[in-house]
Design a protein around this motif. Structure first.
Motif, PDB file in Angstrom:
ATOM      1  N   CYS A  36       2.854   2.004   4.220  1.00  0.00           N
ATOM      2  CA  CYS A  36       2.083   2.468   5.377  1.00  0.00           C
ATOM      3  C   CYS A  36       0.473   1.782   5.194  1.00  0.00           C
ATOM      4  O   CYS A  36       0.004   1.519   6.385  1.00  0.00           O
ATOM      5  N   MET A  37       0.131   1.512   4.039  1.00  0.00           N
ATOM      6  CA  MET A  37      -1.277   1.145   3.957  1.00  0.00           C
ATOM      7  C   MET A  37      -1.359  -0.427   4.467  1.00  0.00           C
ATOM      8  O   MET A  37      -2.390  -0.763   5.305  1.00  0.00           O
ATOM      9  N   PRO A  38      -0.608  -1.494   4.017  1.00  0.00           N
ATOM     10  CA  PRO A  38      -0.478  -2.589   4.397  1.00  0.00           C
ATOM     11  C   PRO A  38      -0.234  -2.613   5.974  1.00  0.00           C
ATOM     12  O   PRO A  38      -0.830  -3.281   6.730  1.00  0.00           O
ATOM     13  N   GLY A  39       0.579  -1.822   6.505  1.00  0.00           N
ATOM     14  CA  GLY A  39       0.772  -1.769   8.048  1.00  0.00           C
ATOM     15  C   GLY A  39      -0.580  -1.368   8.921  1.00  0.00           C
ATOM     16  O   GLY A  39      -0.724  -2.104   9.878  1.00  0.00           O
ATOM     17  N   MET A  40      -1.311  -0.411   8.443  1.00  0.00           N
ATOM     18  CA  MET A  40      -2.555   0.099   8.868  1.00  0.00           C
ATOM     19  C   MET A  40      -3.575  -1.021   8.693  1.00  0.00           C
ATOM     20  O   MET A  40      -4.147  -1.318   9.807  1.00  0.00           O
ATOM     21  N   LEU A  41      -3.691  -1.773   7.603  1.00  0.00           N
ATOM     22  CA  LEU A  41      -4.443  -2.747   7.554  1.00  0.00           C
ATOM     23  C   LEU A  41      -4.041  -4.120   8.348  1.00  0.00           C
ATOM     24  O   LEU A  41      -4.940  -4.588   9.101  1.00  0.00           O
ATOM     25  N   LEU A  42      -2.827  -4.274   8.597  1.00  0.00           N
ATOM     26  CA  LEU A  42      -2.250  -5.425   9.333  1.00  0.00           C
ATOM     27  C   LEU A  42      -2.732  -5.306  10.781  1.00  0.00           C
ATOM     28  O   LEU A  42      -3.392  -6.042  11.403  1.00  0.00           O
ATOM     29  N   ILE A  43      -2.563  -3.873  11.476  1.00  0.00           N
ATOM     30  CA  ILE A  43      -2.644  -3.331  12.854  1.00  0.00           C
ATOM     31  C   ILE A  43      -4.582  -3.483  12.781  1.00  0.00           C
ATOM     32  O   ILE A  43      -5.030  -4.046  14.025  1.00  0.00           O
ATOM     33  N   ALA A  44      -5.280  -3.250  11.931  1.00  0.00           N
ATOM     34  CA  ALA A  44      -6.684  -3.009  11.992  1.00  0.00           C
ATOM     35  C   ALA A  44      -7.297  -4.559  11.884  1.00  0.00           C
ATOM     36  O   ALA A  44      -8.019  -4.773  12.939  1.00  0.00           O
ATOM     37  N   PHE A  45      -6.658  -5.335  11.283  1.00  0.00           N
ATOM     38  CA  PHE A  45      -6.969  -6.683  11.051  1.00  0.00           C
ATOM     39  C   PHE A  45      -6.914  -7.322  12.282  1.00  0.00           C
ATOM     40  O   PHE A  45      -7.715  -8.298  12.850  1.00  0.00           O
ATOM     41  N   VAL A  46      -5.704  -7.368  12.940  1.00  0.00           N
ATOM     42  CA  VAL A  46      -5.056  -8.092  13.960  1.00  0.00           C
ATOM     43  C   VAL A  46      -6.155  -7.482  15.340  1.00  0.00           C
ATOM     44  O   VAL A  46      -6.424  -8.228  16.155  1.00  0.00           O
ATOM     45  N   TRP A  47      -5.975  -6.302  15.424  1.00  0.00           N
ATOM     46  CA  TRP A  47      -6.891  -5.647  16.451  1.00  0.00           C
ATOM     47  C   TRP A  47      -8.449  -6.188  16.466  1.00  0.00           C
ATOM     48  O   TRP A  47      -9.066  -6.464  17.472  1.00  0.00           O
ATOM     49  N   ARG A  48      -9.046  -6.316  15.339  1.00  0.00           N
ATOM     50  CA  ARG A  48     -10.189  -6.673  15.055  1.00  0.00           C
ATOM     51  C   ARG A  48     -10.718  -8.060  15.324  1.00  0.00           C
ATOM     52  O   ARG A  48     -11.466  -8.473  16.183  1.00  0.00           O
ATOM     53  N   LYS A  49      -9.500  -8.964  15.198  1.00  0.00           N
ATOM     54  CA  LYS A  49      -9.716 -10.271  15.137  1.00  0.00           C
ATOM     55  C   LYS A  49      -9.322 -10.977  16.713  1.00  0.00           C
ATOM     56  O   LYS A  49      -9.982 -11.716  17.582  1.00  0.00           O
ATOM     57  N   PHE A  50      -8.379 -10.085  17.372  1.00  0.00           N
ATOM     58  CA  PHE A  50      -7.785 -10.481  18.674  1.00  0.00           C
ATOM     59  C   PHE A  50      -8.225  -9.856  19.841  1.00  0.00           C
ATOM     60  O   PHE A  50      -8.024 -10.460  21.081  1.00  0.00           O
TER      61      PHE A  50
END
Length: 92
Positions: free
Chosen positions: A71-85
Motif C-alpha cells: 500500500c505505501m509504495p502504491g500511494m507514493l507512486l500515485i502521489a509522485f506521478v500526480w505531482r509530476k504530470f
C-alpha cells in the motif's frame, strides 16, 4: 466475514476504475503517467486485500507487512506521478 471482505474489495476496485476513468477525461496526462497511476491503484488494492485476509486469518504481522510493502509504495507512486504530470491549476 471473508465474503464481506471480498465484496468490499470488489466495490473499492469498481469505484477506483470509475474514478480513474473520470480523471482520464478531465485531466490531460501522458500515457505512461496513467500507467503509473493504474499500477499504484492496483498495488493499494492488492495490499488492502492482503492485509484484510491476513487479519481475518489471525496473522497480524503479515497484514502489517502487506500494508507497508504494497500500500505505501502504491500511494507514493500515485502521489509522485500526480505531482509530476498533473496540471497545476486543475478544477476536478
Amino acid at each position: 466475514m471473508e465474503l464481506l471482505l471480498f465484496f468490499i474489495l470488489g466495490m473499492v476496485f469498481s469505484l477506483s476504475v470509475l474514478g480513474i476513468a473520470y480523471l482520464s477525461i478531465k485531466v490531460l496526462m501522458p500515457i505512461y503517467a496513467w500507467g503509473g497511476i493504474i499500477v499504484g491503484a492496483l498495488m493499494v488494492i492488492f495490499g488492502l486485500g492482503w492485509s484484510g485476509s491476513s487479519f481475518l486469518e489471525d496473522i497480524p504481522q503479515s497484514g502489517a507487512m502487506g500494508l507497508a510493502v504494497f500500500c505505501m509504495p502504491g500511494m507514493l507512486l500515485i502521489a509522485f506521478v500526480w505531482r509530476k504530470f498533473a496540471p497545476k491549476n486543475i478544477k476536478i
